[in-house]
Motif scaffolding. Structure first.
Motif, mmCIF file in Angstrom:
data_model
loop_
_atom_site.group_PDB
_atom_site.id
_atom_site.type_symbol
_atom_site.label_atom_id
_atom_site.label_comp_id
_atom_site.label_asym_id
_atom_site.label_seq_id
_atom_site.Cartn_x
_atom_site.Cartn_y
_atom_site.Cartn_z
ATOM 1 N N LEU A 87 30.674 18.273 36.243
ATOM 2 C CA LEU A 87 30.114 19.561 36.680
ATOM 3 C C LEU A 87 30.475 20.881 35.888
ATOM 4 N N LEU A 92 27.987 24.171 36.736
ATOM 5 C CA LEU A 92 28.612 25.471 36.880
ATOM 6 C C LEU A 92 28.486 26.062 35.587
ATOM 7 N N ARG A 95 25.242 28.059 36.072
ATOM 8 C CA ARG A 95 25.063 29.329 37.134
ATOM 9 C C ARG A 95 25.800 30.573 36.665
ATOM 10 N N ARG A 105 20.483 29.407 50.450
ATOM 11 C CA ARG A 105 20.119 28.158 51.089
ATOM 12 C C ARG A 105 19.823 28.042 52.379
ATOM 13 N N ARG A 128 25.557 32.308 49.235
ATOM 14 C CA ARG A 128 26.639 31.820 48.835
ATOM 15 C C ARG A 128 27.102 32.452 47.408
ATOM 16 N N TYR A 135 35.886 29.452 42.766
ATOM 17 C CA TYR A 135 35.434 28.480 41.690
ATOM 18 C C TYR A 135 35.426 29.327 40.378
ATOM 19 N N GLU A 274 17.499 23.585 42.868
ATOM 20 C CA GLU A 274 18.040 22.291 42.990
ATOM 21 C C GLU A 274 18.323 21.877 44.592
HETATM 22 C C1 IPM Z 1 26.950 22.191 45.705
HETATM 23 C C2 IPM Z 1 27.656 21.090 45.108
HETATM 24 C C3 IPM Z 1 28.619 21.738 43.741
HETATM 25 C C4 IPM Z 1 29.234 22.925 44.153
HETATM 26 C C5 IPM Z 1 29.447 20.900 43.202
HETATM 27 C C6 IPM Z 1 28.855 19.686 42.918
HETATM 28 C C7 IPM Z 1 30.348 21.456 42.109
HETATM 29 O O1 IPM Z 1 28.653 20.820 46.207
HETATM 30 O O2 IPM Z 1 26.175 22.738 44.911
HETATM 31 O O3 IPM Z 1 27.100 22.657 46.809
HETATM 32 O O4 IPM Z 1 30.185 23.110 44.932
HETATM 33 O O5 IPM Z 1 28.776 24.252 43.641
#
Ligand code: IPM
Ligand code: MN
Length: 347
Positions: A87, A92, A95, A105, A128, A135, A274
């Motif tokens: 990831l 990541l 993004r 979402r 989000r 993160y 995605e």
């Molecule tokens: C999501 C997934 C990802 C995230 C993971 C796979 C890193 O859980 O897109 O929600 O947490 O962003």
């Protein structure tokens, strides 16, 4: 003819199955709607890692920058490559590098889909934060492997980052039913989350038409189950948004229906679309993955590209399909059958 160039990253596991399905639907709707899509498939994945030692080539980000949008399946094959490696090597960094700071979402029940709740209709849009917060990837480990080992992982909240995601949330609420839930945990986390609440209050002055409420994340999680109809737009940090959107997926019938868009609202770099679900290696390539989340994500891509009419057609076709009971029961319909039903419902 207007042509959009799309980077296709099917990734791992069922990511490959559902991306193929979404692409079939998108190519068909493009023909009906008078524009063209050219897809360039990039094999970046855990298999690619096993062959090359990288999840994507060193110039992967520069390669992607040339595309109008990215359609991604799923990343991860944990028995072969640790998730923390796969990831952080592909999803990541994209993004972050492309400042896709808004992860959108939608959570609502499609016709014919039964969720686990008594509530029969709700329509929640989770926003989000997607580039910083919990993160951020800031931290480290010292004295590794010893009894004195320490692991630190620091959340990073910047004024610019919090303001822009909250503004995005306010704008979405304004365009929908005018209600915004801003999510924190400011009773326990007294720096970052109090900061978020303060900025929420400050921005509220610019959006007198939006009814904004601050919730603690635990209470909001319960509300999504007990009273989802009361929610319109929900805006949350990276970690909280991650968790809440799995609840959102669950209440809409499962991860097979949960779509997402990683948006760069300034359009200074491509956005990425995605499904929320992962690569599900246990059912990979059996032809039984539900492609609806990926197709819906494709509709969000068309919307972002400005092809609103085509996006609407794809959503209508998804709804016509599930209303007939196709793709509504786990394991009943094969990926191909669901795809064909959506294609046939396109007008
Ligand atoms: C999501 C997934 C990802 C995230 C993971 C796979 C890193 O859980 O897109 O929600 O947490 O962003
Ligand atoms: Mn998640």
């Amino acid at each position: 003819m207007k042509t959009y160039s799309i980077a296709l990253i099917p990734g791992d596991g069922i990511g490959r199955d559902v991306t193929a399905s979404a692409w079939t639907v998108l190519e068909t709707v493009a023909k009906h709607s008078g524009f063209a899509l050219t897809g360039t498939e990039l094999p970046w994945s855990c298999r690619f890692f096993k062959e090359t030692g990288r999840m994507m080539p060193e110039d992967g980000i520069e390669t992607l920058r040339r595309f109008d949008a990215i359609l991604l399946g799923a990343v991860g094959w944990p028995t072969e490559v640790p998730d923390s490696v796969s990831l952080h090597g592909l999803l990541l960094p994209i993004r972050k590098a492309f400042v896709q700071y808004a992860n959108i979402r939608p959570h609502r029940l499609l016709p014919g889909v039964r969720g686990p709740l008594r509530a029969e209709s709700f329509d929640i849009l989770c926003i989000r934060e997607n580039t910083e917060g919990e993160y951020s990837g800031a931290g480290g480990r010292v004295h590794q492997g010893t009894l004195d080992e320490v692991a630190v992982e620091t959340s990073i909240f910047t004024r610019a980052g919090v303001e822009r995601i909250l503004r995005f949330g306010f704008e979405q609420a304004r365009a929908r039913r005018g209600r915004l839930a801003s999510v924190t945990k400011s009773n326990a986390q007294k720096y970052s989350m109090v900061f978020w609440d303060e900025i929420t209050r400050k921005l509220a002055a610019d959006y007198p038409d939006v009814d904004v409420t601050s919730y603690h994340v635990d209470a909001l999680a319960a509300r999504m189950i007990m009273d989802p109809q009361s929610l319109d737009v929900v805006v949350a940090s990276n970690l909280f948004g991650d968790i809440l959107t799995d609840i959102g997926a669950a209440i809409q019938g499962g991860l097979g229906y949960a779509a997402s868009a990683n948006i760069n609202p300034d359009r200074s770099a491509p956005s990425m679309f995605e499904p929320v679900h992962g690569s599900a290696p246990d059912i990979a390539h059996l032809g039984i993955a539900n492609p609806i989340a990926a197709i819906w994500s494709g509709a969000m891509m068309l919307e972002h590209l400005g092809e609103k009419d085509a996006a609407g057609r794809v959503m209508n076709a998804i709804e016509a399909t599930t209303a007939r009971g196709v793709g509504t029961t786990a394991g009943k319909d094969r990926t191909d059958a669901i795809t064909s039903a959506v294609v046939a419902a396109l007008t």
